[in-house]
Design a protein around this motif. Structure first.
Motif, short mmCIF file in Angstrom:
data_model
loop_
_atom_site.label_atom_id
_atom_site.label_comp_id
_atom_site.label_asym_id
_atom_site.label_seq_id
_atom_site.Cartn_x
_atom_site.Cartn_y
_atom_site.Cartn_z
N ASP A 709 -3.31 -9.16 0.38
CA ASP A 709 -2.72 -8.93 -0.95
C ASP A 709 -1.38 -8.21 -0.87
N GLY A 893 -0.27 -11.22 4.42
CA GLY A 893 0.31 -10.43 3.34
C GLY A 893 1.70 -10.85 2.93
N LYS A 894 2.35 -11.72 3.71
CA LYS A 894 3.76 -12.06 3.42
C LYS A 894 3.90 -12.75 2.06
N ARG A 895 3.05 -13.73 1.80
CA ARG A 895 3.20 -14.48 0.56
C ARG A 895 3.03 -13.56 -0.65
N SER A 896 2.14 -12.58 -0.52
CA SER A 896 1.90 -11.68 -1.65
C SER A 896 3.13 -10.83 -1.97
N ALA A 898 5.99 -11.73 -2.21
CA ALA A 898 6.92 -12.48 -3.05
C ALA A 898 6.44 -12.59 -4.48
N ARG A 899 5.26 -12.07 -4.79
CA ARG A 899 4.78 -12.15 -6.17
C ARG A 899 5.64 -11.23 -7.04
N PRO A 900 5.87 -11.61 -8.32
CA PRO A 900 6.83 -10.87 -9.14
C PRO A 900 6.54 -9.38 -9.22
#
Lengths: 1001, 100
Positions: A709, A893-896, A898-900
């Motif tokens: 996350d 965790g990288k993709r998370s 990028a969440r706004p």
């Protein structure tokens, strides 16, 4: 002699062995085999307690674990004191000290009985209504008062001096209850060779057979058959008989909790024995043979001492040789009370009359009573009783066909026996989540569909006659053996000579013709709940039994309504004019009877409460007088005070020595994981934010690990020992979860990776040597390692030897000074530590603890995961963006990130705080606001995560997480405290040597 | 305490295991290709059924391996266990709408 009410002969007590005990300070005598209840009754003592709410005098009602009234405190002193024990289960021994409860100053004269006067105000839910105002008075006035006035026993204040143990056990068949059904089941199932446990809550096994005088089984009197059955079972090596053992709880997958009482009945117990033993039994099959409990009848003033269950009186007469009174009147709705009347008459108790609720009782038992000259009155009810500390008379009235009562007649007696029939004990079945089914004919809930692998036999499933009970037990026992995989179990049948007492009974409140608001008929003796209370709850709109129960507290006492639940259901059903099953049934929960905390704690007390982890250097620190703190399960040296020093002085000295000369610190508790394999670097790339591919062997890197996350989970310095080998360090408490998460990904997401993980936390002792003189201390001790600035720069690792011992020597610093961390095999840890300490003596080497470590790292703005982070902090929040491998396509965790929400500018970010007054040290956890004059609730901008006095800087420093903090640097904010707001200035989170020149020394 | 059959070690008491959440939720091969909604679904959305639930357990104090369990959340009955990586076994009750 043990009391005037002892029969001249008979019973199962050992009349050759007189036992002396005290109750409320007065000495009494009983016989071996007596319970406290039977011994007191033998001495004519019925009054044994005061009721919960009204302090009504109360006597012994039952002969078993369903006893609601006779709760006593037992123990010679506070360290051996147990409150709220049922006198019916307490076995007497020489020197037993027991006392009554909930009375002051004495049982005969109890001031609390004044509550009786206020009874009109103490109706159902009174505490919800009466003590509403003023609100502040609740905690200070009402609650303490109510708690003192209402209550059971007192809790002992001394630590429990007894020992308790815990055992795990497995068996093929567990049989709960050793009455006729249980014994028959045990005989059948054990004949198959299955491993069988038989537990029974009583001291003596046999259940109802122990009070049986006339029944004949297979040509033997019941008592002889029981003795033979028990001897047979004891001789079978596959059978374990467990008397004094209560099956108190049923947990998923046939896992049962059993409490075995080992020394409570012994005057001088073997000190090697525990008081109680918790058995945690996993059984392939369970046979419930838990029997049935007799129901009281609910009539006006049915709670006086001297009013007891008819079957209990029979047990006292037949099994203990005790007459519960001189002259008994019997009130019944079933035949079994006739059997009791006849047995009591034979024991020498005069029977004044039998009042039978039924319109036309008849049959064998009624005829026998009449033939014995007993005055049997059909369609007759008890309309009231009298007697202050003991019943002295009963009012009887004829019940007309219209349900109205006629003129009453008063009959003198000192004993009133009641029987409303029997309630099957379905508690454990219900705990096993089996479905209960209401049987209209029996007016009882019976076991329906099973969820677990179990079966009920005998009275607990509504079977009552001895022959059918025995045969049912045998059939159930052989069925259980077969289900557990043992063929050849023989059910068999028993030839039994006995007479049925039928299955009649009554639930609810018996008709009494009394004024509804002036008569009090008790449903729940232990919680002092009357029929009036239940009716009031219904009038006030409660319908479900679950609500009625909670509002009136009926069935909520420590006996869980064993004697009261069915009568409460009957009353609600009658009042609402709906069938019993529609009223519902409250849930049975463990424990079946109250269980000591001791067995659940077991040996986990004091030093054994939790596992303890100590480093190889622990004893050295103890010898140096270190003060320790708990960090996860580790004991860590917190600081090393010298004579006269407090923590503040010790930490100041330790900090100064490390900054100016050299300090030595035990960092062994750091978690360590060895990552090995062709794909080791690939795994590191995926697990950590950093890039690892280009890290040369012999170099170290600070790594940050996220959860999927995107929040920081752990950090630590990682060494590349070889192209295919990494040495990871984690936070002290974090190693297990880091290893578990890495294992998870390797096993389930990337099983194609060729990489292996090994926990090495316990393999390495880690000795941190930190300070400008650190190199000078270590240089003479190492072989094959060049410690010079050029050969071994900051963040490098070398393998070689120190003091002749293999080492992985890290050049790394958590203090901001020139520093090394010496990893050596744990077994050499103490020796190497002492060698380094000796070598450092000329340089003033100073041992420091975790407090100094914290101060030094905070001066440098190094975060601690779990202190600066709390599971909602991203790497950027913590100022660790530099540790993210930007070129990496993916990591956990990288993709998370990028969440706004993760990139919002007003996230809480790590900053430094300087109090305007340099002497003020902030409190960790304190909130930070912009305007301390804002009315509560203020807008909270963040909180202080770390705060210390810095000797190096001669002022306080703090780290904090503040909303949009980095953009606010230079601003002043407030920390509101009880003594007034503290003004702080936001600064960069680094207070000392911002360029890091000292690291590279 | 549940009795859980580790596919590698056999039946053991629950205290030897750690729970690992819902099974058969594979980490996307290319997380960056997912929009926020899809990524959030992967991260947070779980089926939480009343009935048979496929879930991950790890025989932490045993072989250390992750495996999958079909457990009925109503009765706590364990229907079956199977190694990680294998597809969820079909059950006789499958196809009926929420059999329980």
């Amino acid at each position: 002699m043990s009391g005037r009410f002892r029969t001249p002969s008979g019973g199962r007590v050992d009349r050759r062995r007189t036992i002396r005990f005290t109750f409320d300070g007065k000495s009494y005598q009983g016989f071996e085999g007596d319970t406290l209840a039977s011994a007191l009754l033998a001495n004519g003592v019925h009054l044994v307690g005061r009721s919960f709410k009204y302090h009504r005098p109360r006597g012994i009602v039952t002969a078993g674990s369903d006893e609601p009234n006779a709760l006593v405190g037992v123990g010679v002193d506070d360290a051996h004191y147990t409150p709220n024990l049922r006198a019916t289960q307490v076995e007497i021994y020489d020197g037993l000290v027991a006392e009554s409860q909930n009375r002051w100053p004495s049982l005969n004269f109890d001031v609390g009985a004044v509550n009786e006067v206020f009874a009109p105000f103490l109706s159902a839910g009174f505490y919800y209504k009466t003590f509403m105002w003023p609100r502040a008075a609740w905690a200070k006035l009402y609650e303490p008062l109510i708690r003192r006035a209402a209550g059971l026993g007192r809790a002992p204040e001394q630590p429990d001096a007894d020992r308790y143990t815990q055992v795990y056990a497995h068996c093929d068949v567990l049989i709960v209850g050793a009455g006729p059904a249980g014994l028959a089941a045990a005989l059948a199932t054990s004949a198959s060779g299955a491993k069988v446990f038989v537990c029974d809550e009583q001291a003596e096994m046999g259940g109802s057979l122990l009070a049986e005088k006339t029944a004949v089984i297979d040509g033997l009197l019941a008592a002889d058959w029981t003795a033979k059955a028990l001897a047979d079972l004891a001789a079978r090596t596959n059978v374990t008989l467990m008397p004094r053992t209560t099956a108190f709880g049923w947990y998923p997958h046939n896992f049962l909790g059993l409490c075995e009482r080992i020394t409570d009945h012994v005057a001088k117990a073997d000190p090697k024995l525990p008081r109680e033993r918790l058995w945690q039994v996993r059984a392939k099959e369970v046979v419930l043979a838990t029997g049935a409990l007799e129901r009281p009848l609910v009539f006006p003033d049915n709670d006086r001492p001297g009013i007891m269950m008819a079957e209990a009186a029979r047990i006292y007469a037949n099994r203990f040789g005790v007459k519960p009174g001189d002259k008994a009147l019997i009130f019944t709705a079933c035949d079994s009370a006739y059997r009791a009347a006849l047995d009591l008459k034979a024991a020498g108790v005069a029977i004044a009359a039998i009042a039978d609720l039924r319109a036309a009782p008849g049959g064998l038992w009624v005829d026998r009573a009449r033939a014995a000259g007993i005055d049997v009155r059909a369609a007759t009810v008890v309309t009231g009783t009298s007697g202050r500390l003991r019943i002295d008379s009963v009012s009887l009235a004829k019940l007309g066909p219209d349900g109205r009562t006629g003129a009453s007649e008063t009959i003198a007696c000192d004993l009133l026996l009641m029987s409303g029939g029997f309630t099957p004990s379905v508690h454990l079945f219900s705990q096993s989540r089996g479905k209960l089914v209401y049987d209209e004919a029996l007016q009882a809930y019976l076991p329906g569909a099973s969820v677990e692998r179990e079966r009920s036999v005998g009275a607990c499933r509504g079977i009552s006659d001895l022959d059918t009970v025995l045969n049912d037990g045998a059939a159930g026992g052989s069925g259980a053996a077969q289900a557990a995989g043992f063929a050849g179990a023989l059910g068999g049948t028993f030839a039994v000579h006995t007479d049925s007492v039928g299955t009649d009974g009554f639930i609810g409140v018996t008709p009494h013709g009394g004024h509804p608001s002036k008569t009090r008929a008790w449903i729940d003796f232990q919680n002092d709940v009357t029929a009036k209370d239940v009716k009031l709850a219904i009038r006030e709109g409660f319908r479900s039994i679950e609500h009625v129960k909670r509002y009136t507290t009926t069935g909520m006492a420590t006996d869980q309504g064993k004697t009261s639940n069915m009568n409460a259901l009957g009353l609600v059903s009658e009042t609402l004019q709906i069938p019993v099953p529609q009223v519902g049934l409250t849930t049975f929960r463990p424990p079946y009877t109250p269980t000591t905390f001791g067995i659940f704690a077991g040996q986990s007390r004091g030093d054994l409460f939790d596992p303890l982890r100590q480093t190889p250097i622990h004893d050295w620190a103890v010898a140096q007088g270190a003060v320790f703190e708990d960090v996860s399960l580790w004991k860590r040296a917190h600081y090393f005070p010298r004579a006269g020093e407090d923590m503040h002085a010790a930490v100041a000295r330790e900090c100064k020595a490390t900054r100016q000369a050299v300090g030595i610190f035990d960092a062994t508790t750091l978690g360590k994981i060895e990552v090995v394999g062709k794909d080791a670097a690939e795994l590191m790339n995926r697990m950590y934010t950093n890039a690892w591919t280009k890290l040369e062997p012999g170099r170290l890197r600070y790594g940050v690990m996220l959860r999927e996350d995107g929040f920081v989970m752990d950090d630590g310095v990682v060494g590349r020992m070889a192209p295919d080998r990494f040495h990871i360090t984690t936070t002290t408490g974090g190693a297990p979860r880091v290893l578990a998460m890495m294992e998870d990904y390797i096993q389930t997401e990337w099983p194609d990776l060729d990489v292996w993980l090994t926990s090495t936390t316990e393999e390495w002792a880690v000795i941190a040597v930190q300070g400008p003189l650190a190199r000078k201390v270590l240089e003479p001790l190492v072989e094959d390692i060049d410690l010079s600035r050029e050969a071994m720069p900051h963040m490098s690792v070398r393998e070689g030897k120190i003091c002749g011992v293999p080492t992985r020597l890290f050049r790394v610093s958590f203090t901001g000074e020139l520093g090394f961390e010496v990893n050596v095999p744990a077994g050499y840890g103490r020796a190497v530590w002492e060698a380094i300490f000796a070598a450092g003596k000329p340089y003033g080497i100073t041992p420091y603890g975790t407090e100094t470590m914290h101060v030094l790292r905070a001066e440098k703005g190094f975060i601690i995961v779990g202190q600066e982070t709390d599971g909602t902090v991203t790497p950027d929040d913590a100022g660790l963006s530099w540790a993210i491998g930007k070129a990496k396509k993916d990591f956990v965790g990288k993709r998370s990130l990028a969440r706004p929400a993760m990139t919002a500018s007003d996230r809480k970010q790590l900053v430094g705080l300087l109090t305007v007054n340099p002497k003020t040290v902030l409190e960790e956890g304190a909130q930070i606001v912009a305007d301390p004059a804002q009315p509560i609730p203020m807008t909270m901008l963040g909180h202080v995560t770390s705060s210390y006095w810095s000797t190096t800087l001669d002022r306080s420093i703090a780290l904090a997480l503040v909303r949009g903090g980095r953009a606010r640097i230079g601003e002043r904010l407030s920390v509101p405290m009880p003594d007034g707001p503290i003004t702080v200035e936001l600064v960069e989170p680094i207070f000392y040597d911002p360029k890091g020149a000292r690291l590279d020394a | 305490m549940l009795l859980i059959t580790c596919p590698h070690c056999g039946p053991r008491a629950e205290l030897e295991f750690s729970y690992g959440g819902e099974a058969h939720i594979a980490r996307p091969i290319d997380p960056t290709g997912l929009d926020d909604e899809a990524w959030a679904t992967f991260l947070y959305k779980r089926s939480n059924p009343k009935g048979v639930h496929a879930e991950r357990w790890r025989h932490l104090h045993g072989c250390g391996r992750f495996f999958n369990v079909l457990r009925d959340t109503i009765s706590d009955t364990i229907v079956t266990t199977y190694p990680a990586g294998q597809p969820r076994p079909a059950l006789p009750s499958d196809g009926k709408e929420n059999a329980r």
